[in-house]
Design a protein around this motif. Sequence first.
Motif, PDB file in Angstrom:
ATOM      1  N   UNK A 119       6.003  11.741   7.266  1.00 18.61           N
ATOM      2  CA  UNK A 119       6.731  12.560   7.965  1.00 18.61           C
ATOM      3  C   UNK A 119       7.328  10.757   8.897  1.00 18.61           C
ATOM      4  N   UNK A 120       6.372  10.678  10.409  1.00 16.25           N
ATOM      5  CA  UNK A 120       6.453   8.901  10.223  1.00 16.25           C
ATOM      6  C   UNK A 120       5.659   6.963   9.590  1.00 16.25           C
ATOM      7  N   UNK A 121       5.291   8.227   8.556  1.00 12.84           N
ATOM      8  CA  UNK A 121       4.913   6.431   7.713  1.00 12.84           C
ATOM      9  C   UNK A 121       6.539   6.303   6.726  1.00 12.84           C
ATOM     10  N   UNK A 122       7.208   7.278   6.748  1.00  6.17           N
ATOM     11  CA  UNK A 122       8.342   7.063   5.541  1.00  6.17           C
ATOM     12  C   UNK A 122       9.287   6.596   6.360  1.00  6.17           C
ATOM     13  N   UNK A 123       9.477   7.154   7.826  1.00  5.60           N
ATOM     14  CA  UNK A 123      11.035   6.996   8.667  1.00  5.60           C
ATOM     15  C   UNK A 123      10.523   5.388   9.261  1.00  5.60           C
ATOM     16  N   UNK A 124       9.152   5.299   9.864  1.00  7.98           N
ATOM     17  CA  UNK A 124       8.968   3.782   9.987  1.00  7.98           C
ATOM     18  C   UNK A 124       9.267   2.683   9.325  1.00  7.98           C
ATOM     19  N   UNK A 125       8.636   2.924   7.847  1.00 11.06           N
ATOM     20  CA  UNK A 125       8.587   1.937   7.341  1.00 11.06           C
ATOM     21  C   UNK A 125      10.301   1.780   6.862  1.00 11.06           C
ATOM     22  N   UNK A 126      10.870   1.740   7.441  1.00 10.60           N
ATOM     23  CA  UNK A 126      12.516   2.470   6.272  1.00 10.60           C
ATOM     24  C   UNK A 126      12.978   1.814   7.611  1.00 10.60           C
TER      25      UNK A 126
END
Length: 457
Positions: A119-126
Amino acid sequence: MTIKKTGDIAAGRLDSAQLACEFADIAPLMNATEAAVAASRCHYCYDAPCVHACPTQIDIPGFIRKIGNGNLKGAARDILSANPLGGMCARVCPTEILCEGACVRNDQDNEPVRIGALQRHATDWAMARGEPLFARAPDTGRRIAVVGAGPAGLACAHRLALSGHRVTIFDAHALPGGLNEYGIAAYKTVDDFAQREVQWLLSVGGIEWRSGAALGRDIDLAELRQQHDAVFLAVGLAGVKAVGIEGEGLVGVEDAIAFIARLRQAKDKSTLPVGRRVVVIGGGNTAVDAAVQSRKLGAESVTMVYRRGVEAMSATWAEREFAQKQGVTIVLCARPLRLIADGDGRHVTGVEFERTREDESHRLIDTGERFAIEADMVLKAIGQKLVADGIDREILALDGGRIVVDAERRTSLAQVWAGGDCAAREGLDLTVQAVQDGKLAADSMDRYFARTAKHAA
């Protein structure tokens, strides 16, 4: 290095390089390869138990599948549409008792899918790219006041703004974020992430932020109701419970939440004083955060003392294990009797405790066995309480010191909703639960506006 002392409380126990290591991110961001491997372990369950375990009901199999396919923007949209503070929740949620605790992989190889890290991987990317994920609906002309800029207030404001309403957030603090900004351990949210997430959330438009506005001092509930179509109270629990024992006013005795807030706002952690021998009273996440950060600031010994057994502690097993790995000693079944003063009667030098046990009805019983722990700093973390300034308790129903709400987070007062820690509702006092409260209240307001518009027509 230079140590500046006040009794046995001192700043600069560690130099800046050591502190940078101590307060580095405890869960560094995954790279693309690690994320792909972690995503491949998901079974994409139908009626997935991890989704039911998440208070915000994020489509976990859906966003993990998108990560596996390389669609990080779609994954971030899935997460943030259900939880606009999904980045912070990925850092601070007790996933071990929520989504990851419910993962079916636990029954196969005793290792859940790393949902929080993904979840952090995706939200930080965005957020790193600043790409717009949502568009605000046309302006409805409705105006809503949100009191409190913590997770519940921010989530409510974001959802209302997406629906086209205009929201003003009032908060007593200088910065928005609530406990995300002031009450969570610094090693869990590095690089000013709490503020970066808030700025992303506010970028949707339609949300005005007013700092230094405390309910009962600068703003009045009756006036807010007159000036707005609805009010959402998300004031948290700003009061701190007293231990109620002799010596609570001694130098070196402090509320843990104030200690954490000061640490979070410090630009240079080497200027923060900490005891050589620290005792933390309490058994929750705040107690763990205070204890661990005391060690990280250079305290030689840190002891966390809780009056009941380990099964009654609100801190999860993962938090307790982490604290012990950081050198924190946990003492169970002991309640504080008095704080011991030095010869001048000014500074704390220790805490006297009495051993306890539970009877068959789980009532706490004193055993008569007493012992003392030396301390030059004592941090109290036995819970917080609602500060009801500005709340008319004759009109707004309270229960157990919290605001009574129904399933939609409506209060006993017309056009007033409440959520987060200040509300008396089912669920744990977690960031993710507060976010869900804000969502439920916003959706309820939308339904209320639709009904009133229909009747007016």
